[in-house]
Design an enzyme around this catalytic site. Structure first.
Site, mmCIF file in Angstrom:
data_model
loop_
_atom_site.group_PDB
_atom_site.id
_atom_site.type_symbol
_atom_site.label_atom_id
_atom_site.label_comp_id
_atom_site.label_asym_id
_atom_site.label_seq_id
_atom_site.Cartn_x
_atom_site.Cartn_y
_atom_site.Cartn_z
ATOM 1 N N ASP A 167 0.845 -1.192 0.000
ATOM 2 C CA ASP A 167 0.000 0.000 0.000
ATOM 3 C C ASP A 167 0.885 1.248 0.000
ATOM 4 O O ASP A 167 2.062 1.191 0.355
ATOM 5 C CB ASP A 167 -0.899 -0.033 1.241
ATOM 6 C CG ASP A 167 -1.759 1.214 1.364
ATOM 7 O OD1 ASP A 167 -2.418 1.565 0.375
ATOM 8 O OD2 ASP A 167 -1.751 1.833 2.441
ATOM 9 N N THR A 176 -0.102 4.973 1.176
ATOM 10 C CA THR A 176 -0.199 5.866 2.323
ATOM 11 C C THR A 176 0.014 5.127 3.642
ATOM 12 O O THR A 176 -0.708 4.190 3.970
ATOM 13 C CB THR A 176 -1.577 6.569 2.352
ATOM 14 O OG1 THR A 176 -1.775 7.247 1.105
ATOM 15 C CG2 THR A 176 -1.631 7.586 3.477
ATOM 16 N N ASP A 197 -1.635 -0.752 6.101
ATOM 17 C CA ASP A 197 -1.826 -0.226 7.451
ATOM 18 C C ASP A 197 -3.235 0.301 7.707
ATOM 19 O O ASP A 197 -3.553 0.692 8.825
ATOM 20 C CB ASP A 197 -0.823 0.908 7.715
ATOM 21 C CG ASP A 197 -1.215 2.201 7.018
ATOM 22 O OD1 ASP A 197 -1.616 2.131 5.831
ATOM 23 O OD2 ASP A 197 -1.139 3.266 7.649
#
Length: 348
Positions: free
Chosen positions: A35, A37, A236
């Site tokens: 991922d 961000t 996250d």
């Protein structure tokens, strides 16, 4: 035994392994989906610029819109929401509490605030605008790697927020080490293609899948698995949870959302991306030790069991029960000693 020692070794290095099988599978991973961000980037975005559509040219209206956006973003747990709320706060504007509020994973927010129907979401919302200057400015910012959030008021795009999140200082080295280990790294993000390509280029990643919803991230994991790949997913946020659950090995960044950490089989406690190649090295070392233990135990028993059964009795050699017990204990001691070598493995 080797897995237990490996888990302990990982814990001392900030690699929390919650599922023992994950450590073995990580050694076999050939594809990593990561991922953007909060994983590839620092996860500490800052509001850099506010761009207004020409339709919102009244100062009082602008403050009303910012107040509504401020209040809505206060309710959100998205990484960019805090940056936008913080930036608006600096303009001495008070947040308006939404009259209704709905968070849609992979899209954004729908709410009613200050008597206005609001949508706060991806840059694609700007396509409804008739102001080409507004749309072109957003495209320019996306090309420079900024994250752009657009607010729509009563079905009209009115304002865009350009948010920047710096790439992690250890990202380039971590990606390089993972690729050197034979792992294909692919950026998997909900961001626009231009932004994703810019960030991926900085990190040295060539494969990019952008503009994905949470369900599409899961589909990408399943596609790769059907092709025969062993897939790891690192993320996250809430938007990553479906993909994390579907992956063969799921890795969450420490400090990420609770649901991501709960779903993940491995957590990088310090939030360091450099811990990911370290975890791969630990996994491969653990798997090697497991194979060594199995090999020596197999050879030991091939020799020892026939002797204990009296295979050489006719030659006058008979293995006494006491000696056989001692030999068995020695076998276990060898396995333990070999497993403890993992404590000396260099991960960095």
């Amino acid at each position: 035994m080797a897995v237990m020692v490996g888990i302990g070794r990982g814990a001392r290095s900030g690699i929390l392994v919650k599922d023992a099988t994950a450590l073995e599978l990580l050694a076999k991973v050939d594809t990593l989906l990561i991922d953007k961000t909060g994983t590839l980037t620092e996860g500490k975005p800052e509001l850099r610029e506010i761009i207004w559509d020409s339709s919102a040219n009244d100062t009082a209206l602008r403050r009303l819109i910012l107040s509504s956006v401020y209040g809505a973003e206060n309710e959100s747990i998205h990484p960019l929401a805090g940056a936008i709320a913080s930036g608006i706060r600096k303009q001495d504007i008070e947040p308006a509490r939404p009259e209704s509020y709905e968070y849609i994973p992979g899209f954004g927010i729908k709410c009613r605030s200050n008597g206005m129907n609001m949508e706060i979401g991806p840059a694609s919302l700007s396509e409804k605008s008739e102001d080409m200057g507004f749309r072109n400015k957003i495209d320019d910012l996306l090309g420079l790697g900024a994250g752009v959030v657009v607010a729509v008021c009563n079905c009209k795009p009115v304002v865009a927020f350009a948010v920047e999140d710096e790439i992690r200082v250890d990202a380039v080295l971590a990606v390089k080490e993972l690729m050197s280990a034979g792992i294909n790294v692919e950026l998997l993000t909900g961001d626009r293609q231009a932004t994703a390509r810019h960030i991926a280029g900085k990190a040295g990643i060539t494969a990019v899948t952008a503009e994905t919803l949470p369900s599409m991230k899961q589909q990408r994991v399943e596609e790769l698995q059907k092709e025969g790949h062993v897939v790891a997913m690192a993320g996250d946020g809430i938007n990553d949870s479906q993909a994390l659950a579907a992956a063969d090995v799921s890795v969450a960044m420490g400090g990420g959302s609770d649901i991501a950490i709960d779903v993940a089989k491995i957590t990088l406690v310090g939030g360091r991306l450099a811990s990911l190649p370290e975890a791969v090295r630990l996994a491969k070392s653990t798997l090697r030790i497991i194979r060594e233990n199995l090999f020596w135990a197999f050879i030991y028993n091939i020799i020892g069991i026939p002797l204990a059964a009296g295979a050489l009795y006719k030659t006058g050699f008979l293995l006494s029960p006491m000696f056989a017990s001692a030999a068995m204990a020695l076998s276990s001691l060898c396995v333990v000693a070999n497993s403890l070598r993992l404590n000396r493995v260099k991960l960095k």
